[in-house]
Design a protein around this motif. Structure first.
Motif, short mmCIF file in Angstrom:
data_model
loop_
_atom_site.label_atom_id
_atom_site.label_comp_id
_atom_site.label_asym_id
_atom_site.label_seq_id
_atom_site.Cartn_x
_atom_site.Cartn_y
_atom_site.Cartn_z
N GLN A 143 -34.73 60.22 2.57
CA GLN A 143 -34.76 61.61 3.02
C GLN A 143 -34.84 61.70 4.54
O GLN A 143 -35.71 61.07 5.14
CB GLN A 143 -35.99 62.29 2.40
CG GLN A 143 -36.29 63.68 2.91
CD GLN A 143 -35.30 64.70 2.43
OE1 GLN A 143 -35.00 64.78 1.26
NE2 GLN A 143 -34.78 65.48 3.34
N PRO A 144 -33.98 62.50 5.19
CA PRO A 144 -34.17 62.75 6.62
C PRO A 144 -35.20 63.86 6.85
O PRO A 144 -35.36 64.75 6.00
CB PRO A 144 -32.78 63.18 7.10
CG PRO A 144 -32.08 63.68 5.88
CD PRO A 144 -32.71 63.01 4.69
N TYR A 145 -35.86 63.79 8.00
CA TYR A 145 -36.90 64.76 8.35
C TYR A 145 -36.65 65.32 9.74
O TYR A 145 -35.98 64.71 10.56
CB TYR A 145 -38.28 64.10 8.32
CG TYR A 145 -38.67 63.64 6.94
CD1 TYR A 145 -39.27 64.52 6.04
CD2 TYR A 145 -38.42 62.34 6.52
CE1 TYR A 145 -39.61 64.11 4.77
CE2 TYR A 145 -38.75 61.92 5.24
CZ TYR A 145 -39.34 62.81 4.37
OH TYR A 145 -39.67 62.41 3.10
N VAL A 146 -37.25 66.48 9.98
CA VAL A 146 -37.16 67.14 11.28
C VAL A 146 -38.59 67.45 11.74
O VAL A 146 -39.41 67.91 10.95
CB VAL A 146 -36.35 68.45 11.19
CG1 VAL A 146 -36.35 69.20 12.50
CG2 VAL A 146 -34.92 68.15 10.75
N PHE A 147 -38.87 67.19 13.02
CA PHE A 147 -40.14 67.59 13.62
C PHE A 147 -39.94 69.00 14.17
O PHE A 147 -39.03 69.23 14.98
CB PHE A 147 -40.53 66.65 14.77
CG PHE A 147 -41.11 65.34 14.32
CD1 PHE A 147 -42.46 65.07 14.52
CD2 PHE A 147 -40.32 64.39 13.70
CE1 PHE A 147 -43.00 63.86 14.12
CE2 PHE A 147 -40.85 63.18 13.28
CZ PHE A 147 -42.20 62.91 13.49
N CYS A 148 -40.75 69.94 13.74
CA CYS A 148 -40.64 71.33 14.15
C CYS A 148 -41.97 71.79 14.71
O CYS A 148 -43.03 71.28 14.35
CB CYS A 148 -40.31 72.22 12.95
SG CYS A 148 -38.89 71.71 11.98
N THR A 149 -41.93 72.79 15.56
CA THR A 149 -43.17 73.36 16.08
C THR A 149 -43.16 74.87 15.87
O THR A 149 -42.11 75.51 15.94
CB THR A 149 -43.40 73.00 17.56
OG1 THR A 149 -44.69 73.46 17.95
CG2 THR A 149 -42.35 73.57 18.46
#
Length: 134
Positions: free
Chosen positions: A21-27
């Motif tokens: 699974q790919p992930y994204v760092f979000c704020t």
């Protein structure tokens, strides 16, 4: 504390495993941890500037954030102690030698290394090589 603290043992037994699974760092400045729970974050961290969430790409897409850089998670399957010394430095050095950035998240049982998606297989090979070197 439970878990292994001996660095040589940690490295030789870490058995890196690549999450497909790919992930994204979000704020987020205006969302709470409760608000983000419905998006299935695998990590949340409160910082002064806002709340950081590590979201599966599909869930980030629902928030319009899937265009951010994608990362893949490599889990070091050895049960490392939170008091272990040198594991993060060792894996960071192995990846740095290959020109691969690493975002390390230590959880209670395992360390998780987030690397750019396009370098995930290279990172996995570097960490497997490190494990075989001890």
């Amino acid at each position: 504390m439970t878990g292994e603290t001996d660095l040589a043992t940690l490295i030789s037994q870490m058995r890196p495993m690549l999450d497909p699974q790919p992930y994204v760092f979000c704020t987020f400045v205006s969302k709470s941890m409760t608000d983000l729970a419905e998006y299935d974050p695998i990590g949340l961290f409160a910082e002064t500037e806002g709340l950081t969430a590590i979201l599966p790409v599909e869930r980030a897409r629902e928030l319009g954030l899937a265009e951010a850089e994608w990362f893949r998670r490599i889990t070091l399957t050895v049960h490392s102690s939170l008091e272990a010394v040198g594991l993060t430095a060792s894996i960071s050095a192995a990846l740095a030698a290959e020109g691969i950035s690493a975002n390390v998240v230590a959880a209670f049982f395992h360390d998780h290394v987030f690397v750019p998606e396009e370098r995930a297989e290279d990172a996995l090979a570097a960490l497997r090589n490190l494990a075989g070197d001890i």
